[in-house]
Design a protein around this motif. Structure first.
Motif, short mmCIF file in Angstrom:
data_model
loop_
_atom_site.label_atom_id
_atom_site.label_comp_id
_atom_site.label_asym_id
_atom_site.label_seq_id
_atom_site.Cartn_x
_atom_site.Cartn_y
_atom_site.Cartn_z
N GLN A 235 4.48 5.91 -5.13
CA GLN A 235 5.41 5.70 -3.98
C GLN A 235 6.90 6.34 -4.15
OE1 GLN A 235 4.87 3.69 -0.84
NE2 GLN A 235 6.31 5.46 -0.62
N ASP B 246 -5.35 11.46 3.12
CA ASP B 246 -5.63 10.15 2.56
C ASP B 246 -6.08 10.41 1.10
OD1 ASP B 246 -4.73 8.43 4.40
OD2 ASP B 246 -6.61 8.34 5.33
N VAL C 103 -5.47 5.55 -1.17
CA VAL C 103 -6.16 4.70 -0.50
C VAL C 103 -7.13 4.21 -1.52
CG1 VAL C 103 -7.95 4.15 1.23
CG2 VAL C 103 -5.96 5.48 1.79
N PRO D 195 0.99 -1.18 -0.01
CA PRO D 195 -0.04 0.07 0.00
C PRO D 195 0.81 1.15 -0.05
CG PRO D 195 -0.65 -1.66 1.41
CD PRO D 195 0.25 -2.12 0.92
N VAL D 196 0.50 2.24 -0.83
CA VAL D 196 1.36 3.33 -0.92
C VAL D 196 1.10 4.41 0.27
CG1 VAL D 196 1.84 5.23 -2.28
CG2 VAL D 196 1.11 3.31 -3.47
N SER D 197 2.19 4.63 0.95
CA SER D 197 2.22 5.71 2.04
C SER D 197 3.51 6.39 2.22
CB SER D 197 1.56 4.96 3.27
OG SER D 197 2.37 3.90 3.77
N GLN D 198 3.64 7.13 2.86
CA GLN D 198 4.90 8.07 3.07
C GLN D 198 4.78 8.78 4.30
OE1 GLN D 198 7.84 7.24 1.34
NE2 GLN D 198 8.76 8.18 3.34
N ASN D 199 5.71 8.51 5.56
CA ASN D 199 5.75 9.33 6.55
C ASN D 199 6.93 10.36 6.23
OD1 ASN D 199 4.09 8.19 8.55
ND2 ASN D 199 4.91 6.39 8.11
N GLN E 139 -14.63 6.28 4.55
CA GLN E 139 -13.48 6.83 5.31
C GLN E 139 -13.74 7.31 6.77
OE1 GLN E 139 -10.68 5.80 3.72
NE2 GLN E 139 -11.96 5.16 2.11
N GLU F 132 1.70 12.48 7.38
CA GLU F 132 1.77 11.30 6.36
C GLU F 132 0.58 11.50 5.08
OE1 GLU F 132 0.56 6.35 6.77
OE2 GLU F 132 0.31 7.76 8.29
N ARG G 56 -2.39 13.42 8.69
CA ARG G 56 -2.38 12.65 7.54
C ARG G 56 -3.43 13.05 6.33
NH1 ARG G 56 -4.68 8.05 9.67
NH2 ARG G 56 -6.38 8.06 8.44
N ARG H 76 -1.15 8.85 2.26
CA ARG H 76 -1.52 7.75 1.77
C ARG H 76 -2.38 7.55 0.67
NH1 ARG H 76 -4.04 4.21 6.65
NH2 ARG H 76 -5.75 5.45 6.11
#
Length: 286
Positions: free
Chosen positions: A277, A260, A87, A72-76, A94, A83, A258, A85
């Motif tokens: 990503q 999304d 989704v 799953p594409v996410s970056q902190n 959501q 963050e 975050r 994401r």
């Protein structure tokens, strides 16, 4: 990420580039360890045959597959602490606050002005249980804080507000950030520009910063459908556009914990998740 999404992503060149990089780095490490062993036990390495080396090759392949496998594409981010994401799913499922794209006339009437399957149409149906008067009342109350910029003769609402106007509605313990980034013409055809969307996103982040108390926010992919920009701002570019705008705003002052970016399942197949990503990672503060 679905099984079909994984199969799609491993066909991308970026996956095989990453796979080769990790495989050769692992092989290089094994070679260094063998070299050290050869110093301690001279000529021991030369006695090894291919079957003896096969486990090392399998280790390198396994390591490369694990490191390159689509996730799953996410970056902190640490500066600021936030963050992003990407989704796959339904925006209204959501649990976070939601962004609702609207036009500068804040039209809500379905089906003749607003399509029932649009984000605005779903807001009316799923949040307000098709109570049009209640939704219009909440929007009208929020718009009292903004000055109209003109009128347009068309079916539906005729009072125009500036692009980037944001009305925040609170329902069921959620904030719904209704941001105007599209213009309606006399035939109720919505359109926008990339400049208009960028300015509207800047206004949106200011409102989120002021009203969301740092809680996560979910936004749909903007630029298609409502804004008539899908050909010059397809979903892949729209996601990058949103993420870049969010990070620019966050570096000035933190926006929220975050973001999304919610992609409809039917749009996911057109996305290169590995590229996205890599893009999110590139937004880290150097």
């Amino acid at each position: 990420m679905s099984r079909f999404g994984v199969l799609r992503d491993i066909k991308r060149p970026r996956f095989w580039q990453a796979f080769a990089t990790h495989a050769f780095s692992c092989i290089g490490l094994i070679a260094i360890l063998f070299g050290l062993y050869d110093v301690l036990e001279p000529n021991a390495i030369s006695k090894l045959n291919f079957p003896s080396l096969l486990p090392m090759l399998l280790v390198a392949i396994t390591y490369a597959a694990i490191r390159s496998y689509p996730r799953p594409v996410s970056q902190n981010y640490s500066k600021p602490s936030t963050e992003i994401r990407i989704v796959e799913g339904d925006l209204f499922s959501q649990q976070s606050n939601l962004v609702i794209g609207m036009t500068t006339t804040f039209d809500t009437q379905i089906p003749h002005v607003i399509h029932p399957r649009s984000i605005q149409g779903q807001l009316l149906e799923r949040v307000y249980s098709n109570d049009l008067a209640a939704l219009d009342g909440d929007l009208a109350q929020g718009l009292t804080q903004h000055t109209p910029v003109g009128h347009i003769q068309k079916p539906g609402k005729t009072v125009r507000y500036a692009a980037g106007t944001v009305v925040t509605i609170q329902q069921h313990r959620k904030h719904y950030f209704c941001v105007a980034y599209g213009e309606m013409d006399a035939a109720n055809q919505a359109h926008s520009t990339m400049d208009g969307i960028w300015c509207s996103l800047e206004s949106l982040w200011r409102e989120v910063r002021a009203r969301a108390n740092g809680d996560p926010v979910a936004i749909p992919v903007v630029g298609g459908g409502l804004a008539r920009l899908s050909q010059i701002l397809p979903a892949q570019d729209s996601i990058r556009f949103i993420a870049m705008s969010f990070m620019f705003a966050s570096r000035q002052t933190r926006v929220c914990d975050r973001l999304d970016i919610v992609v409809r399942p039917e749009d996911v197949e057109r996305l290169d998740m590995l590229e996205l990503q890599a893009f999110l990672k590139s937004l880290q503060d150097s």
